[in-house]
Write a protein that holds these residues in place. Sequence first.
Motif, PDB file in Angstrom:
ATOM      1  N   HIS A  33       0.840  -1.200   0.000  1.00  0.00           N
ATOM      2  CA  HIS A  33       0.000   0.000   0.000  1.00  0.00           C
ATOM      3  C   HIS A  33       0.878   1.254   0.000  1.00  0.00           C
ATOM      4  O   HIS A  33       2.093   1.181   0.155  1.00  0.00           O
ATOM      5  CB  HIS A  33      -0.917   0.006   1.230  1.00  0.00           C
ATOM      6  CG  HIS A  33      -0.174   0.126   2.531  1.00  0.00           C
ATOM      7  ND1 HIS A  33       0.434  -0.945   3.139  1.00  0.00           N
ATOM      8  CD2 HIS A  33       0.079   1.192   3.321  1.00  0.00           C
ATOM      9  CE1 HIS A  33       1.023  -0.558   4.250  1.00  0.00           C
ATOM     10  NE2 HIS A  33       0.822   0.751   4.395  1.00  0.00           N
ATOM     11  N   PHE A  34       0.232   2.381  -0.171  1.00  0.00           N
ATOM     12  CA  PHE A  34       0.865   3.694  -0.072  1.00  0.00           C
ATOM     13  C   PHE A  34       0.246   4.421   1.110  1.00  0.00           C
ATOM     14  O   PHE A  34      -0.957   4.317   1.339  1.00  0.00           O
ATOM     15  CB  PHE A  34       0.616   4.523  -1.345  1.00  0.00           C
ATOM     16  CG  PHE A  34       1.217   3.935  -2.584  1.00  0.00           C
ATOM     17  CD1 PHE A  34       2.548   4.166  -2.894  1.00  0.00           C
ATOM     18  CD2 PHE A  34       0.460   3.159  -3.441  1.00  0.00           C
ATOM     19  CE1 PHE A  34       3.110   3.627  -4.043  1.00  0.00           C
ATOM     20  CE2 PHE A  34       1.009   2.622  -4.591  1.00  0.00           C
ATOM     21  CZ  PHE A  34       2.341   2.849  -4.887  1.00  0.00           C
ATOM     22  N   ASP A  35       1.047   5.140   1.864  1.00  0.00           N
ATOM     23  CA  ASP A  35       0.495   6.000   2.902  1.00  0.00           C
ATOM     24  C   ASP A  35      -0.122   7.209   2.210  1.00  0.00           C
ATOM     25  O   ASP A  35       0.500   7.812   1.336  1.00  0.00           O
ATOM     26  CB  ASP A  35       1.597   6.457   3.867  1.00  0.00           C
ATOM     27  CG  ASP A  35       2.108   5.312   4.729  1.00  0.00           C
ATOM     28  OD1 ASP A  35       1.407   4.286   4.853  1.00  0.00           O
ATOM     29  OD2 ASP A  35       3.206   5.453   5.285  1.00  0.00           O
ATOM     30  N   LEU A  36      -1.351   7.547   2.580  1.00  0.00           N
ATOM     31  CA  LEU A  36      -2.073   8.646   1.930  1.00  0.00           C
ATOM     32  C   LEU A  36      -2.652   9.596   2.969  1.00  0.00           C
ATOM     33  O   LEU A  36      -2.963   9.195   4.087  1.00  0.00           O
ATOM     34  CB  LEU A  36      -3.230   8.104   1.081  1.00  0.00           C
ATOM     35  CG  LEU A  36      -2.866   7.223  -0.100  1.00  0.00           C
ATOM     36  CD1 LEU A  36      -4.128   6.623  -0.700  1.00  0.00           C
ATOM     37  CD2 LEU A  36      -2.097   8.015  -1.139  1.00  0.00           C
ATOM     38  N   ASP A  37      -2.836  10.839   2.572  1.00  0.00           N
ATOM     39  CA  ASP A  37      -3.548  11.825   3.380  1.00  0.00           C
ATOM     40  C   ASP A  37      -5.034  11.533   3.171  1.00  0.00           C
ATOM     41  O   ASP A  37      -5.643  11.968   2.190  1.00  0.00           O
ATOM     42  CB  ASP A  37      -3.174  13.231   2.911  1.00  0.00           C
ATOM     43  CG  ASP A  37      -3.895  14.327   3.673  1.00  0.00           C
ATOM     44  OD1 ASP A  37      -4.898  14.040   4.362  1.00  0.00           O
ATOM     45  OD2 ASP A  37      -3.463  15.484   3.559  1.00  0.00           O
ATOM     46  N   ILE A  38      -5.616  10.756   4.089  1.00  0.00           N
ATOM     47  CA  ILE A  38      -6.996  10.292   3.931  1.00  0.00           C
ATOM     48  C   ILE A  38      -7.987  11.452   3.975  1.00  0.00           C
ATOM     49  O   ILE A  38      -8.954  11.487   3.211  1.00  0.00           O
ATOM     50  CB  ILE A  38      -7.340   9.252   5.022  1.00  0.00           C
ATOM     51  CG1 ILE A  38      -6.380   8.051   4.949  1.00  0.00           C
ATOM     52  CG2 ILE A  38      -8.785   8.795   4.925  1.00  0.00           C
ATOM     53  CD1 ILE A  38      -6.412   7.298   3.647  1.00  0.00           C
ATOM     54  N   ALA A  39      -7.759  12.426   4.852  1.00  0.00           N
ATOM     55  CA  ALA A  39      -8.680  13.570   4.947  1.00  0.00           C
ATOM     56  C   ALA A  39      -8.720  14.328   3.626  1.00  0.00           C
ATOM     57  O   ALA A  39      -9.791  14.700   3.146  1.00  0.00           O
ATOM     58  CB  ALA A  39      -8.258  14.499   6.084  1.00  0.00           C
TER      59      ALA A  39
END
Length: 137
Positions: free
Chosen positions: A33-39
């Motif tokens: 996976h990739f870390d993402l800015d979910i907000a």
Amino acid sequence: EREGGPPLLSAEEWSGCELWVRRQVVGAGVTTHFDLDIASKRRTGALRVPHTSSILYLPPVLPRSLQPETCALQPNSSFLPGPTYILDQPLPLNADSPRPRDVSPKPTQALFVWPRVARYAIFDGSLAHGVLPCDAE
């Protein structure tokens, strides 16, 4: 700049941080996976990755049924997850759009971080990563 990692951010470039805590199940892995800015993704649909990602391995917290006095298993490395792998595969973002491209370059290298209590790993936040499954041995 730091050797082997992304350059440090200046105070003007800093915009915040996000903290995730995960209790890893023995034997289970974590899919790539990739870390993402979910907000940001929920708010605008834009995919934003962090400048830097990191992992801190904490001591295991055992449920009562696995405490040493009630279980033959001992709280040692058996309770740590498999190694974290970090691929040389960044999230394929378009320069002119926050949407990802359809094709991501195939990874050619992987770095493995073996879990050990208090080990702290820092890596480029745009890179794909995950955790390999392991058994309790």
